[in-house]
Design an enzyme around this catalytic site. Sequence first.
Site, PDB file in Angstrom:
ATOM      1  N   THR A 145       0.832  -1.203   0.000  1.00 13.47           N
ATOM      2  CA  THR A 145       0.000   0.000   0.000  1.00 13.47           C
ATOM      3  C   THR A 145       0.871   1.259   0.000  1.00 13.47           C
ATOM      4  OG1 THR A 145      -1.689  -1.175   1.264  1.00 13.47           O
ATOM      5  CG2 THR A 145      -1.791   1.235   1.284  1.00 13.47           C
ATOM      6  N   GLU A 146       0.646   2.132  -1.000  1.00 10.66           N
ATOM      7  CA  GLU A 146       1.379   3.401  -1.108  1.00 10.66           C
ATOM      8  C   GLU A 146       2.897   3.208  -1.082  1.00 10.66           C
ATOM      9  OE1 GLU A 146      -0.364   5.992  -1.844  1.00 10.66           O
ATOM     10  OE2 GLU A 146      -2.319   5.086  -1.458  1.00 10.66           O
ATOM     11  N   LEU A 147       3.347   2.071  -1.608  1.00 14.38           N
ATOM     12  CA  LEU A 147       4.771   1.714  -1.695  1.00 14.38           C
ATOM     13  C   LEU A 147       5.460   1.634  -0.329  1.00 14.38           C
ATOM     14  CD1 LEU A 147       6.099   3.558  -4.881  1.00 14.38           C
ATOM     15  CD2 LEU A 147       4.737   1.488  -4.693  1.00 14.38           C
TER      16      LEU A 147
END
Length: 462
Positions: A145-147
């Site tokens: 999630t979101e890197l």
Amino acid sequence: MKTICFYFQIHQPFRLKRYRFFDIGSDHYYYDDFNNEEIIKDIARKSYIPATRTLMEMINNSDGKFKVAFSLSGVVMEQLEIYVPEFIESLKELAATGSVEFLSETYSHSLSSLKDSEEFERQVKMHSDKIFSLFGQRPAVFRNTELIYSDDLSDVISELGFKGVITEGAKHILGWKSPNYVYESASNPNLKLLLKNSKLSDDICFNFSKYDWSEYPLTADKFINWVASTPEGENVINLFMNYETLGSMQPEGTGIFEFMKALPRFAEQNNISFSTPSQIIDNYPSAGVFSVLHPISWADEERDTSAWLGNVLQKEAFERLYSVGERVRLCSDRRLLQDWDYLQSSDHFYYMSTKRKSDGAMHKLFSPYDSPYEAFTNYMNVLSDFIMRVQQQYPLTIENEELNALLTTIKNQGTEIHKLEDKLLKAKAQNEKTKKLLEEKEGKTKTKKSSEKESKSKTVKE
């Protein structure tokens, strides 16, 4: 040979409706269906559908040389199946070209990797199954999630069967190093890392239509020349961004689609290829170790997790949510499990951010609430009702271990009952079969005796 890796994130949460304190205990449906439908249909019309047509044209015109990767959260796939099924079909057509790779992530686009490893693994497996069912691919590369990434996650990700991870090329971690290489995990050398080139990615995402930007206008030949001019040996240019960049964040009128269409032609002239994350991991050696002691992400100036857990409101909601995780996983209530997945989306915590300046403006842009405090209050009201429902099924007076043992006993008893029922059904079937055979045998005996009697009678008459 230099290569460009395009990766697009596709995610939309199930947004919550206005949920008052007085709704707790009486209203168990939490979602703003009208708003969710309107938003995803609007984004699909402006961005997803025309962008996918553009990518298909790029693949066809380049004879399959253009490559691209996608990551779709499980919750957005559910919405797309309901509201924009034609977009799912267009992605299937893209997948059929062989030039597209689908990555794995958490099903809910959640922050479970920071708190609950068991939940994290459950969601990753659930997401991989969903991708396979829709597109026929088993993801080999993971993006959180979101890197979000740290060294602590590498072993778990590797054990789940992934050969690589894509994450942010955070400056405070890279230091003097360049993001334009393949790296390896500090704790697991077999796990390769691809790092986002923030400058070149942001030039497309945010600067493309800025009239006051010193490099405006950004043209395809100019951009490819920037890629070509990177130092010798820096052969991997990772361009990671939201799919909404194409058509929404950068509207069609800016020329973004024409810019994308022209990239493969200028790239070929400069001997630059396009690759998927898996192809890069397979074809380019590691340049060394990339060690991340504390979680990083691609959000905000800090490139850490403060976008979701930077204040006391966010932390309180986060801790409260995951306090019931173990109990929820013990249940088989479909509605509870569905709400559990939807309430974990990181967006709910993003809306609670109290940051200011440019980061604060970005949080406010995506939030459906007037203030972070309204977002917190609304979410906590919903969460209170959800936890109440969990406690009704699994009271807090029973310890998790004791509850698990009781549920296991009930499950075993249910299994035993099913086995006995199967045996009973088989015995009944066998009994019916035996009865039928006996009836058939008795019928044949009667027919034989009747035939013999008729034969004797005929003989007497003769």
